[in-house]
Design a protein around this motif. Sequence first.
Motif, short mmCIF file in Angstrom:
data_model
loop_
_atom_site.label_atom_id
_atom_site.label_comp_id
_atom_site.label_asym_id
_atom_site.label_seq_id
_atom_site.Cartn_x
_atom_site.Cartn_y
_atom_site.Cartn_z
N PRO A 1 0.71 -1.22 -0.08
CA PRO A 1 0.12 -0.06 0.26
C PRO A 1 0.95 1.22 0.07
CG PRO A 1 -0.06 -0.87 2.20
CD PRO A 1 0.60 -1.80 1.44
N LEU A 2 2.29 1.05 -0.01
CA LEU A 2 3.08 2.37 -0.02
C LEU A 2 3.89 2.48 -1.17
CD1 LEU A 2 4.57 1.79 3.56
CD2 LEU A 2 2.58 3.41 3.08
N TRP A 3 4.02 3.82 -1.63
CA TRP A 3 4.75 4.35 -2.81
C TRP A 3 5.91 5.29 -2.09
CZ3 TRP A 3 5.62 9.39 -4.33
CH2 TRP A 3 6.22 9.29 -5.55
N ILE A 4 7.03 5.16 -2.42
CA ILE A 4 8.04 5.94 -2.01
C ILE A 4 8.84 6.56 -3.00
CG2 ILE A 4 8.36 4.69 0.39
CD1 ILE A 4 11.09 3.97 -0.87
N GLU A 5 9.51 7.60 -2.70
CA GLU A 5 10.48 8.46 -3.52
C GLU A 5 11.79 8.80 -2.84
OE1 GLU A 5 9.48 11.63 -6.85
OE2 GLU A 5 9.94 12.56 -5.03
N VAL A 6 13.04 8.31 -3.25
CA VAL A 6 14.23 8.59 -2.53
C VAL A 6 14.96 9.47 -3.34
CG1 VAL A 6 16.18 7.51 -1.77
CG2 VAL A 6 14.08 6.28 -1.62
N ASN B 1 0.51 7.25 0.29
CA ASN B 1 -0.41 5.99 0.24
C ASN B 1 -0.70 5.76 -1.32
OD1 ASN B 1 -2.91 4.57 0.36
ND2 ASN B 1 -3.59 5.38 2.02
N ASN B 2 -0.58 4.35 -1.53
CA ASN B 2 -0.64 4.05 -2.84
C ASN B 2 -1.95 4.18 -3.55
OD1 ASN B 2 0.46 3.31 -5.29
ND2 ASN B 2 0.03 1.12 -5.13
N GLY B 3 -2.86 4.12 -2.74
CA GLY B 3 -4.20 3.97 -3.00
C GLY B 3 -4.81 5.33 -3.32
N THR B 4 -4.42 6.38 -2.22
CA THR B 4 -5.16 7.50 -2.36
C THR B 4 -3.99 8.66 -3.07
OG1 THR B 4 -4.39 8.19 -0.33
CG2 THR B 4 -6.71 7.22 -0.46
N ARG B 5 -2.89 8.38 -3.24
CA ARG B 5 -1.74 9.41 -3.69
C ARG B 5 -1.54 10.43 -2.66
NH1 ARG B 5 1.37 6.47 -6.48
NH2 ARG B 5 0.72 6.08 -8.83
N GLU B 6 -1.87 10.33 -1.55
CA GLU B 6 -1.67 11.36 -0.46
C GLU B 6 -0.43 11.29 0.28
OE1 GLU B 6 -5.04 11.84 2.37
OE2 GLU B 6 -6.30 12.32 0.64
#
Length: 184
Positions: A46-51, A71-76
Amino acid sequence: MSICNVARFTRLFSLLFMVVMVVGFPIVAMAQEPEALITYRGVEGPLWIEVEVIPDVPVVGPNKFTVRVRNNGTREFIDNAKIMIVAYDGEAQPHYQVVALNNPINTMDYVGRLTVKSPGIWRLHITVEAPGVGSEVFVVPVDIAPQRLDPGPGGALVLLVIVTGFISGGFYLRMRSHQVLKSR
């Protein structure tokens, strides 16, 4: 040289020096903050990260890693996560560990600083625990280059300012001591 001329010279030199410092130092300070390079974007569960990493080419020594979590579902953006960065060397041995903390100015950025002592391919295991969303581990490969020791114009400028200050200070003291001795 009379005392009036020395006083004028001193005031003029001081004014010129202050103008150079006020105008020059902010420009040098802005030039020293390098651009960040996005080294990794990934999704795990469920998580999206950028480094991002500064300097843009990570080198032996201090490196600043900025992690953004969504949050990968809501993009918040998630601003209350707990992030741990562990650096593993090429032999899969953990060497460095740091907690990435929220930036008080920009709460979506989590900043962690690692000082790496040897070049090579390192793997950052970034553990993200987001309340209400879940916990995931991201593996980010980072190529740490040897330290760059190329001379640059900044060092020459600093040397020039220091040498000029010493020479002008010596001349000023010499002129001032001659004036005091003549007035006796």
